[in-house]
Design a protein around this motif. Structure first.
Motif: not given
Length: 221
Positions: A64-67, A131-143, A198-204, A210-215
């Motif tokens: 679970i990710l938060d800011l 300045g730390a940041s997180v980018r997620v582009s998949t539903p799971t990481v390492a299961g 905020y937590v940014k949700l990128v949509l297609e 994709q999830i980017i934080l903090p944006a």
């Protein structure tokens, strides 16, 4: 015709033998007890090694990710810091790759990108979280399923994100969650007002890709 005594004796003996054979019950069929079913244990992800060379366990708990940080079990905390690399490796069961990168938001200093497949944590090399940041582009990481504090992950729909509080961003390709003021900044979207992160949700279309934080609305990412 006259029967001899020996012949009669033999005949009687034969009748008695046949009667004895006929009166014995047939043996019951032998039953074979069924073998117990074979148990096949669930295969867990292969443990990895931390940066110290120690083996780290693997699990499939939800990340679970938060800011301000992440959690993977009740009461756990994973900092967005290079000093927490071993903790991340233990939690995910896989040690990350490392590469030097330019800091986000125009931050000065040196940064390292810690990479898992579909998941990148960029942290300053000075051990802080600035300045730390997180980018997620998949539903799971390492299961591990990866979601925001509202339960939204890559693959969630626009409607699902809005239902838990996401709001529209600059346009329809972006949603925002967990929005908060960033004192000392000025919003480029809302002139004269304090900036927000905020937590940014990128949509297609209507799917989160994709999830980017903090944006934020006061700088670039």
């Amino acid at each position: 015709m006259r029967w001899t005594i020996p012949f009669l004796a033999a005949t009687v003996a034969s009748v008695l033998v046949l009667s004895a054979c006929a009166s014995q019950p047939a043996p019951e069929p032998t039953t074979t007890e069924a073998a117990p079913p074979t148990f096949t244990p669930t295969v867990k992800p292969t443990p990895a090694e931390s940066s110290t060379g120690q083996e780290v366990p693997a699990s499939d708990a939800v990340l679970i990710l938060d800011l301000d940080g992440a959690s993977i079990a009740a009461g756990s905390t994973l900092e967005y810091s290079i000093t927490a690399v071993d903790a991340w490796s233990v939690a995910l069961g896989v040690a990350p790759s490392r590469s030097a990168v330019q800091g986000p938001y125009g931050e000065t200093g040196t940064f390292t990108a810690l990479g898992w497949s579909g998941f990148t944590l960029t942290v300053p090399d000075d051990g802080s979280t600035r300045g730390a940041s997180v980018r997620v582009s998949t539903p799971t990481v390492a299961g591990h399923p990866v979601v925001t504090s509202g339960g939204v992950g890559v693959g969630s729909t626009r409607a699902e994100a809005v239902a838990v509080g996401a709001t529209e961003g600059f346009d329809s390709s972006e949603l925002r969650m967990d929005t908060r003021d960033a004192p000392g900044t000025q919003s480029s979207q809302r002139p004269g007002e304090v900036g927000r992160e905020y937590v940014k949700l990128v949509l297609e279309g209507d799917s989160v890709v994709q999830i980017i934080l903090p944006a934020n609305d006061f700088g670039d990412i």
